[in-house]
Design an enzyme around this catalytic site. Structure first.
Site, PDB file in Angstrom:
ATOM      1  N   HIS A 160       0.870  -1.176   0.000  1.00 18.97           N
ATOM      2  CA  HIS A 160       0.000   0.000   0.000  1.00 18.97           C
ATOM      3  C   HIS A 160       0.905   1.223   0.000  1.00 18.97           C
ATOM      4  CE1 HIS A 160      -3.079  -2.695   2.282  1.00 18.97           C
ATOM      5  NE2 HIS A 160      -3.267  -2.772   0.972  1.00 18.97           N
ATOM      6  N   GLU A 214      -2.906  -3.045  -5.237  1.00 19.23           N
ATOM      7  CA  GLU A 214      -4.365  -3.154  -5.335  1.00 19.23           C
ATOM      8  C   GLU A 214      -4.990  -1.768  -5.418  1.00 19.23           C
ATOM      9  OE1 GLU A 214      -6.169  -4.364  -1.680  1.00 19.23           O
ATOM     10  OE2 GLU A 214      -4.256  -4.459  -0.637  1.00 19.23           O
TER      11      GLU A 214
END
Length: 484
Positions: A439, A477
């Site tokens: 992330h 993602e």
């Protein structure tokens, strides 16, 4: 030759100078009496060229073969050597021809000559693979009419010749066991015993792909001060809120503090991932796999991540002329006090952050309340919310938070996690035991841009490869509404 300074991730640097037939490496840290790597050495570096007709003088006189780059069978292979100017795909060759061995009163004599040679090879290759990338496209008959973008690509390799220092008995075998060099000839061979003329080890090479997957801590490390308290920071935890490295002070260090009361920790962080008090490498291979369960999911027991404040990745980036580093944030909400200048046994003068340096929690509060970041992360609000967010990530068993820094200045926040236990693993299905994910957010506007993104993103992936060789995939993602 593009790079004349080779800046190692442990803070040391070498001046690289072209000499007749090769390249000379000279340490810029001559004051380091206990340095493990010698202060200088010379490598013979040249390029092989294929030719239909070998040059008439390609075979040197018998009395000069000891100094030449002639090898048995060279004429039959119809190759000739030329001066190295820029890297080629797989025609470059090198060997160490000379090592500067100063008196033992100036530099610590090597405990293991083989490991010292391995260090010199690693540093030489570190410089070489920072040179301009050659054209990777292969020129084959089958693809002669294929557009350039469709041509097959090869591996960038450099060959290690059994000359000079590398003629030592069993030296190449030891280097191969270390994983530093390789050969495609993986047979036992027909010779019952190996001799200097044996061809079994004459075609060793190092590929760029394999080199960057070798943990540098195997070959490069620095010595810590004799008194560990000299490296303790003046922070509430005696755990460094590291001033990540800058060009002048690549290795972070701290000023003395008094470890009193309940704040004295069981863990005394070192001066970065390359510090060693035992004159031995700081790298250990991943442990054997053991399994546990999380929410009914079976997965490997994960190793503990780096400690709060610990710098776990450092690298100098020539294209921007800055050090890139990653460290774990510190939960303390107090600003880092001024620590003045200090010295370590691994580098010269150390520069530390000024009094106004905000805490990691202050940085996270600032970044998460940026409208651009808040729209993606949804963690805007009072500082208590970011403190809870950081606390949760510091106690997570499958991920850990990261602060990225350019020349010591924090620029972004990241999380590195194991995919299998993450909610992403349940959504995609079939995640491997060692797949990792990232992330990310860039909080400082001055460090945005595609060029820097490519650098720090590849560095994070690089860390994942180094942390566990069993990792085969690293995932991102992005949100479904992410326009980039």
């Amino acid at each position: 030759m593009r790079n004349t300074i080779c800046r190692l991730p442990n803070g040391q640097s070498y001046t690289v100078t072209p000499v007749f037939g090769g390249v000379n490496f000279k340490s810029n840290d001559m004051h380091l009496k206990d340095s493990i790597i010698p202060p200088g050495w010379t490598i013979v570096l040249y390029t092989n060229q294929n030719t239909d007709q070998p040059a008439q003088d390609s075979v040197p006189p018998e009395e000069e073969r000891g100094r030449s780059r002639y090898t048995q069978g060279e004429a039959e292979e119809k190759t000739r050597t030329t001066r190295f100017t820029t890297p080629t795909l797989n025609d470059d060759c090198f060997y160490i021809s000379f090592i500067v061995n100063p008196p033992s009163t100036d530099f610590k004599p090597p405990v293991s000559p083989t490991r010292q040679i391995a260090m010199m090879i690693w540093v030489s290759l570190y410089w070489y693979f920072h040179e301009p990338e050659p054209d990777l496209h292969l020129q084959t008959d089958a693809a002669s009419q294929t557009p350039l973008t469709g041509k097959p690509k090869g591996e960038w390799r450099i060959h290690l010749k059994r000359e000079g220092i590398f003629k030592g008995r069993n030296l190449l075998q030891k280097l191969e066991r270390m994983g530093l060099i390789a050969s495609e000839e993986s047979s036992v061979g027909l010779e019952p015993s190996e001799t200097q003329e044996s061809g079994a080890w004459s075609r060793m090479f190092v590929s760029r792909r394999s080199f960057w997957q070798i943990d540098p801590r195997i070959f490069v490390f620095t010595l810590v001060p004799a008194n560990p308290l000299h490296s303790a920071p003046s922070s509430p935890f005696i755990s460094p809120r590291f001033a990540s490295p800058s060009r002048e002070s690549p290795i972070p260090t701290e000023s003395p503090a008094s470890p009193t009361g309940k704040d004295f920790p069981l863990h005394m962080p070192n001066e970065g991932p390359f510090a060693s008090s035992s004159h031995l490498p700081t790298y250990f291979p991943p442990p054997p796999t053991q399994y546990t369960f999380t929410n009914g999911l079976r997965h490997p027991v994960r190793p503990k991540p780096p400690h709060q404040g610990e710098v776990f990745y450092i690298r100098f980036i020539p294209s921007v002329g800055q050090y890139l580093s990653f460290r774990v944030p510190i939960l303390s909400s107090s600003a880092t006090p001024s620590r003045g200048h200090g010295h370590s046994h691994s580098t010269s003068s150390i520069e530390v952050p000024p009094q106004t340096t905000p805490s990691d929690l202050d940085l996270l509060h600032k970044w998460m309340n940026d409208p651009r970041v808040s729209a993606a992360w949804g963690e805007g609000g009072p500082k208590e919310k970011q403190e809870k967010f950081l606390r949760n990530n510091l106690t997570s068993r499958h991920s850990f938070p990261v602060i990225g820094c350019w020349d010591g200045k924090p620029f972004g926040y990241f999380e590195i996690y194991w995919v299998k236990e993450d909610r992403l693993g349940a959504l995609i299905g079939g995640a491997d035991n060692y797949d990792r994910g990232i992330h990310l957010l860039v909080g400082e506007q001055e460090y945005r841009g595609s060029h820097r993104v490519a650098i720090w993103l590849s560095a994070l992936v690089h860390y994942c490869w180094l942390a566990d060789p069993r990792t085969q995939t690293v995932m991102l993602e992005p949100r479904v509404d992410n326009e980039k």
